[in-house]
Design an enzyme around this catalytic site. Structure first.
Site, PDB file in Angstrom:
ATOM      1  CB  THR A  48      -0.667   0.325   0.832  1.00  0.00           C
ATOM      2  OG1 THR A  48      -1.841  -0.623   0.994  1.00  0.00           O
ATOM      3  CG2 THR A  48      -1.642   1.289   1.621  1.00  0.00           C
ATOM      4  CB  SER A  97       2.560  -8.183   1.373  1.00  0.00           C
ATOM      5  OG  SER A  97       2.094  -7.861   2.002  1.00  0.00           O
ATOM      6  CB  THR A 145       0.165  -3.607   5.650  1.00  0.00           C
ATOM      7  OG1 THR A 145      -1.266  -3.769   5.831  1.00  0.00           O
ATOM      8  CG2 THR A 145       0.726  -2.254   6.389  1.00  0.00           C
ATOM      9  CG  ASP A 146      -2.463  -7.572   3.924  1.00  0.00           C
ATOM     10  OD1 ASP A 146      -2.853  -6.776   5.112  1.00  0.00           O
ATOM     11  OD2 ASP A 146      -3.263  -6.749   2.546  1.00  0.00           O
TER      12      ASP A 146
HETATM   13  C1  SIN Z   1      -0.544  -5.352   1.231  1.00  0.00           C
HETATM   14  O1  SIN Z   1       0.197  -5.719   1.840  1.00  0.00           O
HETATM   15  O2  SIN Z   1       0.375  -5.397   0.116  1.00  0.00           O
HETATM   16  C2  SIN Z   1      -0.909  -4.702   0.650  1.00  0.00           C
HETATM   17  C3  SIN Z   1      -1.844  -3.804   1.994  1.00  0.00           C
HETATM   18  C4  SIN Z   1      -1.205  -3.139   3.057  1.00  0.00           C
HETATM   19  O3  SIN Z   1       0.186  -2.497   2.006  1.00  0.00           O
HETATM   20  O4  SIN Z   1      -1.574  -2.367   3.607  1.00  0.00           O
END
Ligand code: SIN
Length: 321
Positions: free
Chosen positions: A23, A69, A102-103
């Site tokens: 993100t 991710s 973050t995922d």
């Molecule tokens: C991801 O994990 O690539 C998408 C979600 C995020 O980064 O919050």
């Protein structure tokens, strides 16, 4: 893919910034939206445009991957780990920052710590809002991550989000929308970044790598042992476990209830699996605490590892790490 240096210089202290997507590099179709965006759209060099390097440092930038991710896999992990290992061996490199979604950030952090246990800092940076949000959190998180990576004496893999520094072993995503989306469970955060300065509360992650571990990982991710996660819950059955065994899984992590308890139907299937040579590990589905057990446990416990981290550890164990 290797992008050119954006801030070339002769300074001996290089901070290498590796882009992997997420993100933090996302774009919403309508600028200002914080939902419905696509992750991994903006190159890491562009994310850093206009950034000053921390004092005494120069930035070097590379795009290693560009993914959401949730789709992270062993191939990207290998690329990241190999690129980190090469850079960390350079005298001029002070530390590394990796921009990441973050995922699955906590899984990448655990993997890199397990295979590198670096004697220099490797800092994962992320964001909960896309790059074209009205008030994106990525730029501040990236600045904070650079400040941590520039810190003399810093070492090990950590993640920085919303001004909080988490160690790789402990970090977990605990919220699906809030900017302060990560926690460190019982251990608590490693520190805070306040106005660019690190206030450290406890030790950096340990730096004793398993000798030669990275070199021993199969270059082809399909050659990695298959380890799956099943969930213990009210009404659970053993059907999923039996199917995984038939399908050739080499390891199974059960996300168990409380202190590692497992529904009796699921437990029976896991014991059957274990009897055929499949490695089974009990992790707790609780966000805090750990599986406390003894030598005599029929199914071994994963201690404080979350199910997703226990899965990585079991894969490494099966690889003879
Ligand atoms: C991801 O994990 O690539 C998408 C979600 C995020 O980064 O919050």
């Amino acid at each position: 893919m290797q992008a050119p240096d954006v801030f070339p210089g002769a300074s001996p202290r290089t901070l290498l910034v590796l882009g992997s997507g997420g993100t933090i590099a996302g774009l919403a179709p309508r600028a200002g939206d914080t939902l419905g965006y696509q992750a991994a759209q903006v190159g890491v060099a562009q994310l850093l445009a206009g950034f000053d390097a921390p004092p005494g440092c120069v930035l070097q930038v590379e795009q290693v991957a560009q993914i959401d991710s949730k789709d992270m896999d062993a191939a990207v992990w290998l690329q990241l780990a190999q690129r980190c290992a090469e850079a960390l061996a350079r005298d001029d490199v002070q530390g590394i920052v990796i921009t990441h979604g973050t995922d699955t950030l906590e899984e990448t952090a655990y993997f890199l710590q397990a295979v590198l246990a670096p004697a220099k800092p490797v800092v994962l940076a992320c964001a909960m809002r896309p790059a074209n949000a009205a008030m994106p959190d990525g730029p501040q998180n990236l600045r904070d991550a650079l400040a941590v990576a520039a810190q003399p004496g810093a070492h090990g893999v950590v993640a920085v989000c919303a001004g909080v520094v988490h160690a790789a072993f402990d970090v977990r995503k605990v919220h699906g929308y809030r900017l302060d989306a990560f926690g460190s469970g019982d251990a608590g955060p490693l520190g805070y970044v306040e106005a660019g300065a690190l206030r450290r509360l406890r030790d950096w992650p340990q730096t004793v790598p398993t000798a030669g571990l990275l070199a021993r990982l199969p270059a082809v991710p399909q050659a990695w042992p298959r380890v799956e996660i099943v969930f213990s819950h009210a009404g659970a059955s053993g059907a999923g476990v039996d199917a995984l065994v038939r399908d050739g899984a080499r390891g199974i992590v059960v996300a168990a209830t409380g202190n590692g308890s497992v529904h009796k139907a699921l437990e029976a299937a896991l014991l059957r699996a274990q009897a055929t040579g499949v490695r089974v590990l009990r992790a707790s589905r609780c966000e805090q605490g750990r599986v406390m057990g003894g030598e005599g446990d029929a199914l071994p416990g994963a201690g404080a590892l979350s199910p997703v981290k226990a899965r990585i550890q079991l894969q490494l164990d099966l690889l003879g790490a």
